[in-house]
Design a protein around this motif. Sequence first.
Motif, mmCIF file in Angstrom:
data_model
loop_
_atom_site.group_PDB
_atom_site.id
_atom_site.type_symbol
_atom_site.label_atom_id
_atom_site.label_comp_id
_atom_site.label_asym_id
_atom_site.label_seq_id
_atom_site.Cartn_x
_atom_site.Cartn_y
_atom_site.Cartn_z
ATOM 1 N N ILE A 163 30.878 -44.368 58.659
ATOM 2 C CA ILE A 163 29.647 -44.472 59.452
ATOM 3 C C ILE A 163 28.839 -43.197 59.288
ATOM 4 C CG2 ILE A 163 30.636 -46.038 61.175
ATOM 5 C CD1 ILE A 163 31.084 -43.642 62.978
ATOM 6 N N GLU A 164 27.577 -43.279 59.653
ATOM 7 C CA GLU A 164 26.702 -42.105 59.625
ATOM 8 C C GLU A 164 26.959 -41.303 60.899
ATOM 9 O OE1 GLU A 164 24.726 -40.855 57.411
ATOM 10 O OE2 GLU A 164 25.014 -42.450 55.916
ATOM 11 N N ILE A 165 27.857 -40.359 60.838
ATOM 12 C CA ILE A 165 28.224 -39.583 62.028
ATOM 13 C C ILE A 165 27.046 -38.786 62.570
ATOM 14 C CG2 ILE A 165 29.057 -37.601 60.709
ATOM 15 C CD1 ILE A 165 31.245 -37.305 62.841
ATOM 16 N N ALA A 166 26.165 -38.339 61.671
ATOM 17 C CA ALA A 166 24.980 -37.597 62.116
ATOM 18 C C ALA A 166 24.065 -38.484 62.947
ATOM 19 C CB ALA A 166 24.231 -37.027 60.920
ATOM 20 N N THR A 167 23.969 -39.763 62.542
ATOM 21 C CA THR A 167 23.135 -40.699 63.297
ATOM 22 C C THR A 167 23.696 -40.919 64.693
ATOM 23 O OG1 THR A 167 22.492 -41.813 61.251
ATOM 24 C CG2 THR A 167 22.162 -43.016 63.308
ATOM 25 N N ILE A 168 25.017 -41.062 64.788
ATOM 26 C CA ILE A 168 25.644 -41.247 66.106
ATOM 27 C C ILE A 168 25.466 -39.988 66.962
ATOM 28 C CG2 ILE A 168 27.843 -41.589 67.284
ATOM 29 C CD1 ILE A 168 28.690 -43.409 65.023
ATOM 30 N N SER A 169 25.607 -38.831 66.346
ATOM 31 C CA SER A 169 25.408 -37.583 67.087
ATOM 32 C C SER A 169 23.992 -37.502 67.641
ATOM 33 C CB SER A 169 25.679 -36.382 66.179
ATOM 34 O OG SER A 169 27.031 -36.350 65.780
ATOM 35 N N ALA A 170 23.012 -37.890 66.829
ATOM 36 C CA ALA A 170 21.622 -37.868 67.292
ATOM 37 C C ALA A 170 21.414 -38.858 68.432
ATOM 38 C CB ALA A 170 20.687 -38.170 66.132
ATOM 39 N N ALA A 171 22.067 -40.036 68.324
ATOM 40 C CA ALA A 171 21.933 -41.039 69.380
ATOM 41 C C ALA A 171 22.557 -40.548 70.680
ATOM 42 C CB ALA A 171 22.584 -42.342 68.933
ATOM 43 N N LEU A 172 23.670 -39.843 70.581
ATOM 44 C CA LEU A 172 24.322 -39.308 71.780
ATOM 45 C C LEU A 172 23.438 -38.297 72.495
ATOM 46 C CD1 LEU A 172 28.001 -38.894 70.506
ATOM 47 C CD2 LEU A 172 27.224 -40.410 72.339
ATOM 48 N N ARG A 173 22.673 -37.541 71.737
ATOM 49 C CA ARG A 173 21.787 -36.544 72.352
ATOM 50 C C ARG A 173 20.687 -37.188 73.196
ATOM 51 N NH1 ARG A 173 22.758 -33.658 67.425
ATOM 52 N NH2 ARG A 173 20.927 -34.575 66.408
ATOM 53 N N ASP A 182 26.981 -32.686 68.253
ATOM 54 C CA ASP A 182 26.961 -32.277 66.837
ATOM 55 C C ASP A 182 28.169 -32.875 66.119
ATOM 56 O OD1 ASP A 182 24.635 -30.489 66.725
ATOM 57 O OD2 ASP A 182 25.807 -29.253 68.112
ATOM 58 N N ALA A 183 27.927 -33.406 64.906
ATOM 59 C CA ALA A 183 29.020 -33.947 64.107
ATOM 60 C C ALA A 183 30.002 -32.842 63.753
ATOM 61 C CB ALA A 183 28.469 -34.584 62.838
ATOM 62 N N ASN A 184 31.272 -33.158 63.808
ATOM 63 C CA ASN A 184 32.300 -32.163 63.554
ATOM 64 C C ASN A 184 33.060 -32.454 62.264
ATOM 65 O OD1 ASN A 184 34.908 -30.794 63.601
ATOM 66 N ND2 ASN A 184 34.405 -30.184 65.698
ATOM 67 N N ALA A 185 33.797 -33.586 62.240
ATOM 68 C CA ALA A 185 34.612 -33.872 61.045
ATOM 69 C C ALA A 185 34.852 -35.362 60.921
ATOM 70 C CB ALA A 185 35.945 -33.120 61.133
ATOM 71 N N ILE A 186 35.219 -35.759 59.703
ATOM 72 C CA ILE A 186 35.604 -37.128 59.428
ATOM 73 C C ILE A 186 36.876 -37.096 58.592
ATOM 74 C CG2 ILE A 186 33.993 -37.143 57.474
ATOM 75 C CD1 ILE A 186 33.856 -40.182 57.741
ATOM 76 N N THR A 199 35.280 -36.849 64.635
ATOM 77 C CA THR A 199 35.213 -35.982 65.824
ATOM 78 C C THR A 199 33.790 -35.442 65.954
ATOM 79 O OG1 THR A 199 35.959 -34.079 64.526
ATOM 80 C CG2 THR A 199 37.634 -35.300 65.768
ATOM 81 N N ILE A 200 33.326 -35.423 67.201
ATOM 82 C CA ILE A 200 31.963 -34.960 67.498
ATOM 83 C C ILE A 200 32.036 -33.960 68.641
ATOM 84 C CG2 ILE A 200 29.659 -35.633 68.290
ATOM 85 C CD1 ILE A 200 30.117 -38.374 67.074
ATOM 86 N N ASP A 201 31.404 -32.823 68.457
ATOM 87 C CA ASP A 201 31.279 -31.847 69.548
ATOM 88 C C ASP A 201 30.209 -32.351 70.531
ATOM 89 O OD1 ASP A 201 33.130 -30.155 68.343
ATOM 90 O OD2 ASP A 201 31.582 -29.154 67.157
ATOM 91 N N VAL A 202 30.560 -32.374 71.789
ATOM 92 C CA VAL A 202 29.625 -32.916 72.782
ATOM 93 C C VAL A 202 29.684 -32.090 74.060
ATOM 94 C CG1 VAL A 202 31.319 -34.537 73.706
ATOM 95 C CG2 VAL A 202 28.890 -35.042 73.963
ATOM 96 N N THR A 203 28.537 -31.952 74.707
ATOM 97 C CA THR A 203 28.440 -31.217 75.981
ATOM 98 C C THR A 203 27.686 -32.070 76.994
ATOM 99 O OG1 THR A 203 28.397 -29.078 74.845
ATOM 100 C CG2 THR A 203 27.610 -29.123 77.125
ATOM 101 N N PHE A 204 28.293 -32.290 78.153
ATOM 102 C CA PHE A 204 27.669 -33.035 79.246
ATOM 103 C C PHE A 204 27.164 -32.054 80.299
ATOM 104 C CE2 PHE A 204 30.716 -35.884 77.335
ATOM 105 C CZ PHE A 204 30.133 -37.134 77.388
ATOM 106 N N ASP A 205 26.092 -32.420 80.979
ATOM 107 C CA ASP A 205 25.633 -31.588 82.095
ATOM 108 C C ASP A 205 26.352 -32.012 83.382
ATOM 109 O OD1 ASP A 205 24.308 -33.787 83.304
ATOM 110 O OD2 ASP A 205 22.472 -33.389 82.185
#
Length: 220
Positions: A163-173, A182-186, A199-205
Amino acid sequence: MARAAAVASTAMPRVNLLPPSEVARRERERLGRGWTWIVIAAVIVSLLMIGATWVWNQVAQQQLAAEQARTNTLIAEIGSLSDVSGALAAESELTGYLAEAMGSDLTWQDVRRKVESVLPADVSLVGFDLIPGAPSTLVQSDDEAAGAVGLAGTITLDSPNTIEIATISAALRQVDAIMLSDANAITESSIQEGRFTYTIDVTFDQSIYTARFAAEEGGE
Protein backbone atom coordinates in the motif's frame (compact mmCIF):
# COMPACT_ATOMS: atom_id res chain seq x y z
CA MET A 1 -58.43 114.18 104.78
CA ALA A 2 -59.70 114.03 108.36
CA ARG A 3 -61.20 110.53 107.72
CA ALA A 4 -58.02 109.12 106.16
CA ALA A 5 -55.99 110.39 109.09
CA ALA A 6 -58.43 108.77 111.52
CA VAL A 7 -58.13 105.34 109.79
CA ALA A 8 -54.37 105.54 109.86
CA SER A 9 -54.34 106.33 113.54
CA THR A 10 -56.40 103.23 114.44
CA ALA A 11 -53.76 100.68 113.08
CA MET A 12 -51.91 98.73 115.77
CA PRO A 13 -48.23 99.48 115.83
CA ARG A 14 -45.88 96.43 115.50
CA VAL A 15 -42.71 96.27 117.44
CA ASN A 16 -40.18 93.38 117.29
CA LEU A 17 -39.42 92.71 120.90
CA LEU A 18 -37.34 89.51 120.31
CA PRO A 19 -33.83 89.83 121.53
CA PRO A 20 -31.09 89.55 118.91
CA SER A 21 -29.99 86.19 120.32
CA GLU A 22 -33.43 84.66 119.69
CA VAL A 23 -33.50 86.07 116.19
CA ALA A 24 -30.07 84.57 115.54
CA ARG A 25 -31.18 81.19 117.01
CA ARG A 26 -34.24 81.07 114.80
CA GLU A 27 -32.14 81.98 111.78
CA ARG A 28 -29.72 79.15 112.62
CA GLU A 29 -32.62 76.70 112.95
CA ARG A 30 -34.00 77.81 109.59
CA LEU A 31 -30.61 77.39 107.96
CA GLY A 32 -30.13 74.06 109.72
CA ARG A 33 -33.45 72.76 108.40
CA GLY A 34 -32.48 73.95 104.91
CA TRP A 35 -29.13 72.15 105.03
CA THR A 36 -30.79 69.07 106.47
CA TRP A 37 -33.14 68.88 103.48
CA ILE A 38 -30.21 69.47 101.12
CA VAL A 39 -28.28 66.62 102.74
CA ILE A 40 -31.34 64.34 102.61
CA ALA A 41 -31.86 65.19 98.93
CA ALA A 42 -28.17 64.52 98.21
CA VAL A 43 -28.38 61.16 100.00
CA ILE A 44 -31.53 60.23 98.06
CA VAL A 45 -29.87 61.19 94.74
CA SER A 46 -26.78 59.20 95.69
CA LEU A 47 -28.90 56.18 96.57
CA LEU A 48 -30.77 56.48 93.28
CA MET A 49 -27.49 56.67 91.36
CA ILE A 50 -26.10 53.68 93.27
CA GLY A 51 -29.29 51.75 92.55
CA ALA A 52 -29.21 52.63 88.88
CA THR A 53 -25.54 51.62 88.69
CA TRP A 54 -26.29 48.30 90.36
CA VAL A 55 -29.19 47.62 88.00
CA TRP A 56 -27.04 48.50 84.97
CA ASN A 57 -24.26 46.28 86.28
CA GLN A 58 -26.69 43.40 86.70
CA VAL A 59 -28.01 43.86 83.17
CA ALA A 60 -24.44 44.06 81.82
CA GLN A 61 -23.52 40.88 83.73
CA GLN A 62 -26.52 39.09 82.27
CA GLN A 63 -25.65 40.24 78.76
CA LEU A 64 -22.03 39.15 79.27
CA ALA A 65 -23.15 35.75 80.54
CA ALA A 66 -25.47 35.37 77.51
CA GLU A 67 -22.65 36.27 75.11
CA GLN A 68 -20.27 33.87 76.84
CA ALA A 69 -22.86 31.11 76.58
CA ARG A 70 -23.36 31.91 72.88
CA THR A 71 -19.59 31.88 72.34
CA ASN A 72 -19.28 28.51 74.06
CA THR A 73 -22.12 27.17 71.92
CA LEU A 74 -20.42 28.38 68.74
CA ILE A 75 -17.10 26.87 69.85
CA ALA A 76 -18.85 23.57 70.50
CA GLU A 77 -20.52 23.69 67.08
CA ILE A 78 -17.20 24.48 65.39
CA GLY A 79 -15.61 21.61 67.26
CA SER A 80 -18.35 19.27 66.09
CA LEU A 81 -17.61 20.32 62.51
CA SER A 82 -13.92 19.47 62.75
CA ASP A 83 -14.59 15.92 61.61
CA VAL A 84 -16.53 17.23 58.63
CA SER A 85 -13.71 19.64 57.76
CA GLY A 86 -11.21 16.81 57.99
CA ALA A 87 -13.35 14.61 55.78
CA LEU A 88 -13.73 17.38 53.20
CA ALA A 89 -10.00 18.03 53.22
CA ALA A 90 -9.31 14.32 52.76
CA GLU A 91 -11.85 14.14 49.95
CA SER A 92 -10.28 17.14 48.23
CA GLU A 93 -6.82 15.59 48.55
CA LEU A 94 -8.00 12.23 47.22
CA THR A 95 -9.80 13.96 44.37
CA GLY A 96 -6.55 15.71 43.46
CA TYR A 97 -4.66 12.41 43.52
CA LEU A 98 -7.34 10.79 41.38
CA ALA A 99 -7.28 13.64 38.87
CA GLU A 100 -3.52 13.36 38.60
CA ALA A 101 -3.50 9.57 38.37
CA MET A 102 -6.34 9.44 35.84
CA GLY A 103 -5.50 12.63 33.97
CA SER A 104 -4.62 10.64 30.85
CA ASP A 105 -7.71 8.44 30.96
CA LEU A 106 -8.96 7.62 27.46
CA THR A 107 -11.19 5.15 25.61
CA TRP A 108 -9.04 2.99 23.35
CA GLN A 109 -11.97 2.06 21.12
CA ASP A 110 -12.39 5.74 20.21
CA VAL A 111 -8.68 6.02 19.39
CA ARG A 112 -8.84 2.86 17.29
CA ARG A 113 -11.88 4.06 15.37
CA LYS A 114 -10.08 7.29 14.47
CA VAL A 115 -7.20 5.32 12.96
CA GLU A 116 -9.37 2.77 11.19
CA SER A 117 -11.62 5.47 9.72
CA VAL A 118 -9.04 6.20 6.98
CA LEU A 119 -7.63 2.73 6.43
CA PRO A 120 -8.38 0.83 3.20
CA ALA A 121 -10.76 -2.08 3.57
CA ASP A 122 -8.01 -4.72 3.39
CA VAL A 123 -5.71 -2.97 5.90
CA SER A 124 -6.00 -3.78 9.59
CA LEU A 125 -4.65 -2.16 12.74
CA VAL A 126 -2.84 -5.02 14.45
CA GLY A 127 -0.60 -3.36 17.01
CA PHE A 128 0.58 -0.18 18.65
CA ASP A 129 3.31 1.17 20.89
CA LEU A 130 1.94 4.41 22.31
CA ILE A 131 2.92 6.39 25.39
CA PRO A 132 0.47 8.87 27.01
CA GLY A 133 1.51 12.47 27.36
CA ALA A 134 1.29 14.62 30.48
CA PRO A 135 -1.90 14.00 32.47
CA SER A 136 -4.53 16.72 32.36
CA THR A 137 -5.74 17.36 35.91
CA LEU A 138 -7.94 20.33 34.90
CA VAL A 139 -10.77 20.60 32.43
CA GLN A 140 -9.32 21.96 29.19
CA SER A 141 -10.74 24.08 26.42
CA ASP A 142 -10.75 22.68 22.88
CA ASP A 143 -7.74 24.80 21.93
CA GLU A 144 -5.77 23.72 25.00
CA ALA A 145 -6.54 20.04 24.36
CA ALA A 146 -5.63 20.34 20.67
CA GLY A 147 -2.26 21.86 21.51
CA ALA A 148 -1.07 19.23 24.00
CA VAL A 149 0.25 15.72 23.30
CA GLY A 150 -2.06 12.93 24.42
CA LEU A 151 -0.54 9.78 22.90
CA ALA A 152 2.67 9.40 20.91
CA GLY A 153 4.40 6.40 19.38
CA THR A 154 3.85 3.98 16.52
CA ILE A 155 0.94 1.98 15.18
CA THR A 156 1.28 -1.25 13.19
CA LEU A 157 -0.84 -2.05 10.14
CA ASP A 158 -1.26 -5.34 8.30
CA SER A 159 -2.18 -5.75 4.66
CA PRO A 160 -2.18 -8.57 2.11
CA ASN A 161 -0.92 -6.12 -0.49
CA THR A 162 1.58 -3.37 -0.73
CA ILE A 163 0.00 0.00 0.00
CA GLU A 164 0.99 3.64 -0.31
CA ILE A 165 2.02 4.19 3.31
CA ALA A 166 2.68 7.87 2.64
CA THR A 167 -0.91 8.28 1.45
CA ILE A 168 -2.25 6.65 4.63
CA SER A 169 0.02 8.84 6.75
CA ALA A 170 -1.32 11.94 5.01
CA ALA A 171 -4.90 10.74 5.53
CA LEU A 172 -4.25 10.18 9.23
CA ARG A 173 -3.07 13.77 9.59
CA GLN A 174 -6.54 14.89 8.51
CA VAL A 175 -8.24 12.91 11.27
CA ASP A 176 -9.55 14.86 14.24
CA ALA A 177 -7.25 14.55 17.31
CA ILE A 178 -4.21 13.37 15.30
CA MET A 179 -1.49 16.02 15.40
CA LEU A 180 1.28 14.24 13.44
CA SER A 181 1.61 11.15 11.26
CA ASP A 182 4.74 9.97 9.42
CA ALA A 183 5.50 6.73 7.57
CA ASN A 184 8.07 4.66 9.40
CA ALA A 185 8.75 1.25 7.84
CA ILE A 186 7.35 -1.55 5.74
CA THR A 187 8.29 -5.20 6.15
CA GLU A 188 7.05 -8.46 4.72
CA SER A 189 5.38 -10.70 7.27
CA SER A 190 7.57 -13.52 8.52
CA ILE A 191 4.54 -15.46 9.70
CA GLN A 192 2.33 -15.46 6.65
CA GLU A 193 3.74 -15.23 3.18
CA GLY A 194 2.32 -12.50 0.99
CA ARG A 195 1.32 -10.17 3.82
CA PHE A 196 2.98 -6.90 4.67
CA THR A 197 3.42 -5.02 7.93
CA TYR A 198 3.63 -1.22 8.12
CA THR A 199 4.57 1.01 11.03
CA ILE A 200 3.58 4.67 11.22
CA ASP A 201 4.70 7.26 13.76
CA VAL A 202 1.61 9.00 15.08
CA THR A 203 0.84 11.65 17.72
CA PHE A 204 -2.62 12.31 19.19
CA ASP A 205 -3.61 15.46 21.04
CA GLN A 206 -5.35 15.49 24.44
CA SER A 207 -8.85 15.74 23.02
CA ILE A 208 -8.80 11.93 23.21
CA TYR A 209 -8.71 12.20 27.03
CA THR A 210 -12.09 11.60 28.65
CA ALA A 211 -11.53 14.28 31.37
CA ARG A 212 -13.83 12.25 33.63
CA PHE A 213 -11.67 12.94 36.66
CA ALA A 214 -10.46 16.43 35.79
CA ALA A 215 -11.33 19.30 38.12
CA GLU A 216 -12.68 22.69 37.17
CA GLU A 217 -10.02 25.41 37.21
CA GLY A 218 -10.07 27.24 40.54
CA GLY A 219 -12.11 24.48 42.19
CA GLU A 220 -11.14 22.28 45.07
